[in-house]
Scaffold this motif. Structure first.
Motif, short mmCIF file in Angstrom:
data_model
loop_
_atom_site.label_atom_id
_atom_site.label_comp_id
_atom_site.label_asym_id
_atom_site.label_seq_id
_atom_site.Cartn_x
_atom_site.Cartn_y
_atom_site.Cartn_z
N UNK A 10 4.07 -5.77 -16.59
CA UNK A 10 3.55 -4.57 -15.94
C UNK A 10 2.22 -4.87 -15.23
N UNK A 11 1.34 -5.60 -15.87
CA UNK A 11 0.06 -5.96 -15.26
C UNK A 11 0.28 -6.82 -14.01
N UNK A 12 1.23 -7.76 -14.09
CA UNK A 12 1.54 -8.62 -12.96
C UNK A 12 2.08 -7.80 -11.78
N UNK A 13 3.02 -6.90 -12.10
CA UNK A 13 3.58 -6.06 -11.03
C UNK A 13 2.52 -5.18 -10.39
N UNK A 14 1.63 -4.66 -11.21
CA UNK A 14 0.56 -3.81 -10.69
C UNK A 14 -0.37 -4.63 -9.78
N UNK A 15 -0.74 -5.82 -10.23
CA UNK A 15 -1.61 -6.69 -9.43
C UNK A 15 -0.92 -7.11 -8.13
N UNK A 20 -0.30 -6.78 -2.25
CA UNK A 20 0.51 -6.50 -1.07
C UNK A 20 -0.06 -5.32 -0.26
N UNK A 21 -0.57 -4.34 -0.98
CA UNK A 21 -1.16 -3.18 -0.32
C UNK A 21 -2.41 -3.59 0.46
N UNK A 22 -3.27 -4.41 -0.14
CA UNK A 22 -4.47 -4.88 0.56
C UNK A 22 -4.13 -5.76 1.76
#
Length: 92
Positions: A10-15, A20-22
């Motif tokens: 979950x932490x990896x997906x969030x990061x 990708x957003x940045x």
């Protein structure tokens, strides 16, 4: 072990999502600046073209005035040759 693995996923997906957003935001900013520079260059080119066209039109107008003046002078000379000078003054 499974519990920690799920947490790390979950932490990896969030990061990854944040990364990708940045990247997308940075790419949009770069594209925006480039398109703004292109638009500004296009406006400068149009202004320069307008200035050149205005100069050309001004030159054409001056040439037309000169041509008209020369034609008028030639016509006056022809009238002076045809009619005596006293006769043209009486008609005017």
């Amino acid at each position: 072990f499974v519990r920690y693995q799920a947490l790390h996923e979950r932490l990896f997906k969030s990061a990854l999502h944040d990364l990708l957003k940045l990247r997308a935001e940075r790419r949009k900013e770069q594209i925006g600046f480039e398109s703004q520079k292109r638009a500004q260059a296009e406006e400068e080119r149009k202004a320069e073209t307008h200035q050149l066209k205005a100069g050309i039109l001004q030159t054409r107008l001056e040439r037309e005035k000169t041509t008209t003046f020369v034609k008028g002078a030639a016509a006056a000379e022809q009238l002076e040759r045809i009619f005596p000078p006293g006769m043209l003054q009486k008609a005017a």
